[in-house]
Scaffold this motif. Structure first.
Motif, mmCIF file in Angstrom:
data_model
loop_
_atom_site.group_PDB
_atom_site.id
_atom_site.type_symbol
_atom_site.label_atom_id
_atom_site.label_comp_id
_atom_site.label_asym_id
_atom_site.label_seq_id
_atom_site.Cartn_x
_atom_site.Cartn_y
_atom_site.Cartn_z
ATOM 1 N N ARG A 28 0.833 -1.201 0.000
ATOM 2 C CA ARG A 28 0.000 0.000 0.000
ATOM 3 C C ARG A 28 0.867 1.249 0.000
ATOM 4 N NH1 ARG A 28 -2.788 -1.075 5.219
ATOM 5 N NH2 ARG A 28 -3.483 1.056 4.980
ATOM 6 N N ASP A 32 -1.733 6.059 2.283
ATOM 7 C CA ASP A 32 -2.832 5.270 2.852
ATOM 8 C C ASP A 32 -2.510 4.822 4.272
ATOM 9 O OD1 ASP A 32 -4.145 5.570 0.465
ATOM 10 O OD2 ASP A 32 -3.847 3.492 -0.196
ATOM 11 N N GLU A 36 -4.469 5.928 7.736
ATOM 12 C CA GLU A 36 -5.012 4.900 8.619
ATOM 13 C C GLU A 36 -4.509 5.089 10.058
ATOM 14 O OE1 GLU A 36 -4.070 0.252 9.142
ATOM 15 O OE2 GLU A 36 -4.795 0.813 7.157
#
Length: 87
Positions: A28, A32, A36
């Motif tokens: 990823r 991202d 998160e």
């Protein structure tokens, strides 16, 4: 009018190590992962750099010194920079 700055948010050594591990082992994007975890993307890169430079000694200690613990020279430099920006 002077606006009061929010205090710095602190993170544990374990949190930082896990964040860097996620960035290294995941497919990823760093953006991202950072979203998160609730941190900025560039913070992940800074932690990764600190870990690669210092190894096991990374993330030890309290981090950035508190304002009252700064040297007088550092405080004067900051005040000078603010004055120059305002002029």
């Amino acid at each position: 009018m002077t606006r009061k700055r929010k205090p710095y948010k602190t993170y544990t050594k374990e949190f930082k190590l896990e964040a860097v591990r996620l960035m290294d082992e995941s497919d990823r994007p760093a953006t991202d992962i950072a979203m998160e975890l609730g941190i900025r993307r560039n913070q992940l890169y800074k932690w990764k750099e600190q870990l690669s430079n210092k190894g096991n000694k990374a993330f030890e200690g309290p981090g950035r010194p508190k304002k009252q613990d700064q040297s007088e020279v550092t405080t004067l430099r900051q005040e000078n920079e603010r004055a120059e920006r305002g002029a």
